[in-house]
Design an enzyme around this catalytic site. Structure first.
Site, PDB file in Angstrom:
ATOM      1  CG  ASP A 181      20.092  -6.857 -18.607  1.00  0.00           C
ATOM      2  OD1 ASP A 181      20.034  -5.982 -19.469  1.00  0.00           O
ATOM      3  OD2 ASP A 181      20.976  -7.312 -18.400  1.00  0.00           O
ATOM      4  NE  ARG A 204      18.728  -4.422 -26.579  1.00  0.00           N
ATOM      5  CZ  ARG A 204      19.864  -4.393 -27.110  1.00  0.00           C
ATOM      6  NH1 ARG A 204      19.901  -3.541 -28.085  1.00  0.00           N
ATOM      7  NH2 ARG A 204      20.808  -5.218 -26.733  1.00  0.00           N
ATOM      8  CE1 TYR A 211      27.413  -7.738 -21.819  1.00  0.00           C
ATOM      9  CE2 TYR A 211      26.471 -10.033 -22.450  1.00  0.00           C
ATOM     10  CZ  TYR A 211      27.022  -8.563 -22.695  1.00  0.00           C
ATOM     11  OH  TYR A 211      26.158  -7.779 -23.854  1.00  0.00           O
ATOM     12  NE  ARG A 234      17.738   3.766 -17.052  1.00  0.00           N
ATOM     13  CZ  ARG A 234      18.483   4.149 -16.265  1.00  0.00           C
ATOM     14  NH1 ARG A 234      18.121   4.801 -15.038  1.00  0.00           N
ATOM     15  NH2 ARG A 234      19.921   4.122 -16.176  1.00  0.00           N
ATOM     16  NE  ARG A 291      19.232   3.028 -24.189  1.00  0.00           N
ATOM     17  CZ  ARG A 291      20.547   3.009 -24.325  1.00  0.00           C
ATOM     18  NH1 ARG A 291      21.169   3.899 -23.952  1.00  0.00           N
ATOM     19  NH2 ARG A 291      20.895   1.789 -25.321  1.00  0.00           N
TER      20      ARG A 291
END
Length: 346
Positions: free
Chosen positions: A75, A25, A151, A38, A29
């Site tokens: 992702d 990552r 998921y 973003r 962010r």
């Protein structure tokens, strides 16, 4: 040339002048420039599926820290999305999917449109292969079938993956069909990334650690082994890094059974144990605690030095034990990067 890159040399089993490094990552962010892109992109999926945006955010950490590898910005859940499962990322909630928890819902998923839907990702890989620095390796990736299935079945992330585990116990035949679909889709996806210029592939099995041993073999190791075999049938030499987070003492079995080229170890793994039990089998990647990267100070510097001293005598890639968290100060990433670049083995 690919083989002259420090990152690739390490994955081929060589000990280089210093350990190569990148951070899971590393585009994200914690960087203000990422947040600007973003905001412009709109939704997270729009960011993943827009090659202009995805290339830009992949390159951002390289400009700041000059890592030895860049990882495709995407992702793990683009696979179920490409198979036809509804997916959205909600503010403050994360990914939300329409659960696939019975054979009827599973039957609606299809490989027919997989590559059309993932075409923007392939374009991103192709562009990155031309735009990253010449000494930087390009990593493509996918989620492992077990983690992606957790998921898909639960409809969202879960600390214990209860929905997927219960379905696997109660209707193994149906759950196996889901895993077969994911093995095929993931294999095709990773092969296509390699065709577009990815030099290394990583398989993230984030939720493998919660599986009991029999299920770990069945739902983590066996599917990963098949994916690695499928990749190697097309690209015999491409390195594949496995990351069965939480595998603990099962890491050596995972390496032997799956055939991965290297493993990424999570924060809980003692580096001395990894040196003796894993590095004798393959290169190791890891395993700084992401929260140490947040805290900074003497504790961070001590931990970085300890990991380097413990693992650098054999093929080793410095990384985190999981991904960078949003509250990470960019200057702490800079500090660790400089420590690694200046490291000299004693």
């Amino acid at each position: 040339m690919t083989e002259n890159k420090r990152f690739i040399q390490t994955l081929k089993g060589q000990v280089t002048d210093r350990p190569p490094f990148w951070f899971m990552r590393q585009a994200g962010r914690y960087l203000p420039e990422y947040m600007a892109v973003r905001k412009e992109a709109g939704s997270f999926l729009d960011l993943c599926y827009n090659p202009d945006f995805a290339v830009e955010v992949t390159l951002q950490p390289l400009r700041r820290y000059d890592m030895d590898a860049a990882i495709l910005f995407s992702d793990i859940l683009v696979i179920p999305h490409a198979l036809g499962q509804h997916l959205e990322f909600r503010q403050g909630e994360g990914p939300v999917l329409e659960p696939v928890d019975d054979p009827e819902k599973l039957g609606k998923l299809t490989l027919d449109n997989l590559h059309d839907r993932l075409a923007p990702v392939y374009e991103t890989v192709s562009r990155l292969s031309r735009e990253i620095p010449s000494h930087t390796a390009l990593i493509g990736f996918a989620g492992a079938p077990w983690t992606v299935a957790s998921y898909m079945v639960g409809g969202k992330g879960s600390p214990d993956q209860a929905a997927a585990r219960l379905w696997a116990y109660s209707d193994e035949k149906a759950f196996q069909a889901l895993m077969e679909l994911l093995v095929e889709a993931t294999s095709q996806y990773l092969i296509r990334q390699a065709e577009q210029g990815a030099e290394v592939l990583q398989i993230f099995d984030t939720w493998a650690g919660n599986l009991p041993m029999e299920e770990f073999r069945k739902w983590c190791m066996a599917p990963t082994k098949r994916i690695v075999e499928n990749i190697r049938a097309r690209f015999p030499e491409i390195p594949v890094i496995g990351f069965p987070r939480g595998a603990g003492p099962r890491y050596p079995d995972y390496v032997r059974e799956t055939g991965v080229s290297a493993v990424s170890i999570d924060t809980s793994m003692p580096t001395d144990w990894a040196r003796e039990n894993i590095q004798s089998l393959c290169p190791v990647q890891g395993n700084l605690d992401p929260l140490l990267l947040v805290s900074g100070g003497p504790a961070l510097e001590k931990a970085v030095a300890a990991i380097l001293d413990s693992l650098s005598g054999r093929p080793f890639i410095f990384n985190l034990g999981h991904g960078i968290v949003p509250q990470t100060p960019p200057e702490h990433v800079a500090l660790v990067s400089e420590m690694i670049k200046g490291y000299v083995r004693s």
